[in-house]
Design an enzyme around this catalytic site. Structure first.
Site, short mmCIF file in Angstrom:
data_model
loop_
_atom_site.label_atom_id
_atom_site.label_comp_id
_atom_site.label_asym_id
_atom_site.label_seq_id
_atom_site.Cartn_x
_atom_site.Cartn_y
_atom_site.Cartn_z
N ARG A 77 12.01 61.65 55.18
CA ARG A 77 11.51 60.51 55.96
C ARG A 77 10.08 60.77 56.44
NH1 ARG A 77 12.65 58.40 61.89
NH2 ARG A 77 12.11 56.20 61.63
N HIS A 81 6.97 58.30 55.66
CA HIS A 81 6.26 57.68 56.78
C HIS A 81 4.81 58.15 56.86
CE1 HIS A 81 9.52 55.69 59.36
NE2 HIS A 81 10.00 55.86 58.14
N ASN A 108 8.10 54.92 63.96
CA ASN A 108 8.41 56.34 63.76
C ASN A 108 9.42 56.89 64.76
OD1 ASN A 108 6.78 56.87 61.49
ND2 ASN A 108 4.95 56.95 62.77
N HIS A 207 18.25 56.55 51.36
CA HIS A 207 19.22 56.37 52.43
C HIS A 207 20.62 56.83 52.02
CE1 HIS A 207 16.50 53.02 54.30
NE2 HIS A 207 16.07 54.25 54.55
#
Length: 353
Positions: A77, A81, A108, A207
């Site tokens: 992640r 990001h 975030n 995911h």
């Protein structure tokens, strides 16, 4: 003297053979992988700068993931990001003295502190063995690949040669698609960066492990479109009675700690945690891709690897732009120093070598 020369020539021969072998490997990679941004390379740190870079990262993360399996999705992640917000430049790692940095952005929320610390620890270990030659952004990319591979996902090569940004962009995280987006919106946002429907569905497969905070899935507890399994919805409501709840939900109800294609099987059973996930299973441009990945894990793995490499090249800084650096610490930009100080540091380094 003759023995020394003979040994030297033998070493040269061995190095030549190794280099030729690596060249053949990288040639095969180039044939099947997405095109590279100028300045990046499949063998950027080989054979001189830091040939053991990927081994160092792989070995250290194997130990870390055994102690904390949640670290892997946290690093993946962090990678996404960083890259999708403002380019793969490790700007998300930079700390502001007042705490007002990219990590403080609402998009975030939930960035894992242990993931941030893991990248800095890797930098520390790498610098001991390779000197300050490897950027934090490259370390993050390789670590994210390992976060996929070591948890059961595909093993693939990543191009390297990024430089770290000098600062961060507080507005960068606005580019991150929120979890309540519908597929049409996802396709538009990703399409602006030349990602197609297959890329979108494959990247959403990240995911397949990790967890979600209640604030990011409130839509699924109060809406029935996209469709949701009643029992699954009841479980979400029980875990997240309000958006302010501090509880978390596994993104994959079947294999929450493994990188596999069960995420897509969840979608076919209407058990997607996010609106942006579940809607993929019914949109005309993505539903057949969901079905394919649910029935064929290799197809998912291959597509994910290609999409990952594309993400890793978003707005990178390389030697060609000349506006980045290799940070001495991942959390702070380097201090500007005089030419005299640099010369003195180089002299000390030469003497140490």
């Amino acid at each position: 003297m003759a023995r020394v020369c003979s040994l030297f020539h033998s070493l040269v021969l061995v190095c030549s053979l190794l280099f030729a072998s690596e060249t053949l490997v990288f040639s095969r990679i180039l044939e099947k992988s997405p095109p590279l941004v100028p300045g990046l390379s499949w063998n950027y740190y080989f054979p001189l700068a830091c040939p053991t870079l990927e081994w160092i990262i792989r070995n250290n993360l194997e130990k870390a993931f055994k102690n904390n399996s949640g670290l892997a999705p946290g690093i993946l992640r962090l990678f996404f990001h960083d890259c999708f917000a403002n380019g793969c430049d490790a700007s998300i790692l930079l700390n502001a003295p007042d705490g007002n940095d990219e990590k403080s952005h609402p998009a975030n929320i939930g960035i894992r502190q242990e993931a941030l610390l893991a990248i800095e620890e890797l930098r520390r270990v790498i610098y001991k063995q390779c000197l300050p030659l490897v950027s934090c952004s490259d370390i993050l990319v390789v670590a994210a690949r390992e976060a996929v591979r070591q948890m059961g996902g595909p093993d693939f090569d990543v191009p390297l040669g990024r430089k770290d940004s000098l600062t961060f962009d507080l507005d960068g995280p606005n580019n991150l698609p929120p979890p309540f987006f519908r597929t049409e919106q996802l396709l538009e946002v990703f399409g602006q960066r030349n990602f197609d429907a297959t890329d979108v569905v494959a990247l959403s497969g990240a995911h397949t492990y990790g967890r979600a905070h209640c604030s990011s899935l409130v839509n699924r507890t109060i809406e029935s479109d996209p469709p949701i399994d009643p029992d699954f919805k009841n479980n979400l409501v029980a875990t997240c009675p309000t958006p302010q709840s501090s509880n978390t939900v596994n993104l994959d109800v079947r294999t929450p700690a493994k990188f596999d294609n069960m995420y897509y099987i969840n979608l076919l059973n209407r058990q997607g945690v996010f609106t942006s996930d579940q809607d993929l299973a019914s949109h005309p441009q993505t539903k057949e891709i969901v079905n394919l990945f649910a029935s064929n894990q290799k197809e998912f793995f291959d597509s994910f690897a290609d999409a990952f490499v594309k993400v890793s090249q978003i707005d990178v800084i390389t030697n060609r732009q000349g506006k980045g650096e290799i940070r001495d610490r991942c959390f702070v930009a380097n201090k500007k120093v005089s030419v005299e100080a640099v010369a003195e540091e180089m002299m000390e380094l030469a003497e140490a070598i």
